[in-house]
Design a protein around this motif. Structure first.
Motif, PDB file in Angstrom:
ATOM      1  N   ASP A  16       9.435 -44.731 -53.561  1.00 50.90           N
ATOM      2  CA  ASP A  16       9.762 -43.719 -52.557  1.00 50.90           C
ATOM      3  C   ASP A  16       9.053 -44.000 -51.234  1.00 50.90           C
ATOM      4  OD1 ASP A  16      11.401 -42.443 -54.355  1.00 50.90           O
ATOM      5  OD2 ASP A  16       9.924 -40.894 -54.876  1.00 50.90           O
ATOM      6  N   LYS A  17       7.788 -44.420 -51.316  1.00 48.77           N
ATOM      7  CA  LYS A  17       7.022 -44.740 -50.106  1.00 48.77           C
ATOM      8  C   LYS A  17       7.643 -45.939 -49.384  1.00 48.77           C
ATOM      9  CE  LYS A  17       2.391 -45.932 -48.516  1.00 48.77           C
ATOM     10  NZ  LYS A  17       1.015 -46.240 -48.916  1.00 48.77           N
ATOM     11  N   ALA A  18       8.047 -46.953 -50.137  1.00 47.34           N
ATOM     12  CA  ALA A  18       8.674 -48.141 -49.539  1.00 47.34           C
ATOM     13  C   ALA A  18      10.011 -47.788 -48.897  1.00 47.34           C
ATOM     14  CB  ALA A  18       8.858 -49.223 -50.599  1.00 47.34           C
ATOM     15  N   VAL A  24      12.073 -45.531 -41.644  1.00 48.01           N
ATOM     16  CA  VAL A  24      11.395 -45.360 -40.349  1.00 48.01           C
ATOM     17  C   VAL A  24      11.592 -46.605 -39.492  1.00 48.01           C
ATOM     18  CG1 VAL A  24       9.128 -45.183 -39.246  1.00 48.01           C
ATOM     19  CG2 VAL A  24       9.706 -43.690 -41.156  1.00 48.01           C
ATOM     20  N   ARG A  25      11.396 -47.793 -40.087  1.00 43.81           N
ATOM     21  CA  ARG A  25      11.550 -49.039 -39.318  1.00 43.81           C
ATOM     22  C   ARG A  25      12.985 -49.216 -38.836  1.00 43.81           C
ATOM     23  NH1 ARG A  25       7.491 -50.913 -43.059  1.00 43.81           N
ATOM     24  NH2 ARG A  25       9.087 -51.679 -44.499  1.00 43.81           N
ATOM     25  N   SER A  45       2.341 -46.695 -31.309  1.00 39.94           N
ATOM     26  CA  SER A  45       2.575 -45.825 -32.464  1.00 39.94           C
ATOM     27  C   SER A  45       1.435 -45.875 -33.478  1.00 39.94           C
ATOM     28  CB  SER A  45       3.878 -46.226 -33.155  1.00 39.94           C
ATOM     29  OG  SER A  45       4.056 -45.466 -34.321  1.00 39.94           O
ATOM     30  N   ASP A  46       1.181 -44.711 -34.104  1.00 39.14           N
ATOM     31  CA  ASP A  46       0.176 -44.609 -35.157  1.00 39.14           C
ATOM     32  C   ASP A  46       0.803 -44.728 -36.542  1.00 39.14           C
ATOM     33  OD1 ASP A  46      -1.655 -44.146 -33.185  1.00 39.14           O
ATOM     34  OD2 ASP A  46      -1.786 -41.990 -33.512  1.00 39.14           O
ATOM     35  N   SER A  47       2.108 -44.781 -36.613  1.00 39.96           N
ATOM     36  CA  SER A  47       2.808 -44.821 -37.891  1.00 39.96           C
ATOM     37  C   SER A  47       2.489 -46.110 -38.648  1.00 39.96           C
ATOM     38  CB  SER A  47       4.313 -44.732 -37.663  1.00 39.96           C
ATOM     39  OG  SER A  47       5.015 -45.039 -38.838  1.00 39.96           O
ATOM     40  N   GLU A  48       2.070 -45.963 -39.890  1.00 43.28           N
ATOM     41  CA  GLU A  48       1.754 -47.130 -40.716  1.00 43.28           C
ATOM     42  C   GLU A  48       2.987 -47.996 -40.917  1.00 43.28           C
ATOM     43  OE1 GLU A  48       0.166 -48.210 -45.212  1.00 43.28           O
ATOM     44  OE2 GLU A  48       0.039 -46.149 -44.502  1.00 43.28           O
ATOM     45  N   ALA A  49       4.141 -47.372 -41.096  1.00 39.63           N
ATOM     46  CA  ALA A  49       5.378 -48.118 -41.299  1.00 39.63           C
ATOM     47  C   ALA A  49       5.712 -48.978 -40.083  1.00 39.63           C
ATOM     48  CB  ALA A  49       6.527 -47.159 -41.592  1.00 39.63           C
ATOM     49  N   ILE A  85       2.779 -55.983 -36.072  1.00 35.61           N
ATOM     50  CA  ILE A  85       2.381 -55.235 -34.878  1.00 35.61           C
ATOM     51  C   ILE A  85       0.905 -54.858 -34.929  1.00 35.61           C
ATOM     52  CG2 ILE A  85       2.730 -53.083 -33.605  1.00 35.61           C
ATOM     53  CD1 ILE A  85       5.701 -53.273 -34.389  1.00 35.61           C
ATOM     54  N   GLN A  86       0.428 -54.429 -36.093  1.00 29.99           N
ATOM     55  CA  GLN A  86      -0.976 -54.015 -36.198  1.00 29.99           C
ATOM     56  C   GLN A  86      -1.936 -55.173 -35.988  1.00 29.99           C
ATOM     57  OE1 GLN A  86      -1.501 -52.333 -40.063  1.00 29.99           O
ATOM     58  NE2 GLN A  86      -1.324 -54.285 -41.124  1.00 29.99           N
TER      59      GLN A  86
END
Length: 104
Positions: A16-18, A24-25, A45-49, A85-86
């Protein structure tokens, strides 16, 4: 190193997380392609995805940039092919933003 076996509930939660991260991506790529979001917005963006999205995928999502042009830009700016990106350094972010300042 083998991963520990997951219970059915843990496996479902991971799936579900994946799925949520992929959604989102995909939304971000679509927003970039249609001009509803800028490169600066994505990089901030702060979003982990979003932060785990490969830079090549990010560039390919920009209008008028395909696989070949994205690869040339990555090489020109000095970004590793597998960079996400991170993992971008400050100077790499600055160069990307300067390169696309007219499109933001």
């Amino acid at each position: 190193m083998a991963l520990p076996p997951l219970s059915p509930e843990q496996r479902r939660a991971a799936l579900d997380k994946a799925t949520a991260a992929r959604k989102v991506r995909a939304e971000v790529r679509d927003a970039l392609k249609h001009g509803r979001m800028s490169l600066a917005d994505v990089l901030a963006s702060d979003s982990e995805a979003i932060r785990k999205m490969p830079v090549r995928t990010l560039l390919e999502s920009l209008p008028d940039i395909g696989k070949v042009r994205a690869q040339k830009l990555i090489a020109e700016i000095g970004i590793s092919d597998s960079r996400r990106i991170q993992g971008l350094g400050i100077q790499q972010r600055v160069r990307l933003l300067e390169r696309f300042a007219s499109q933001s």
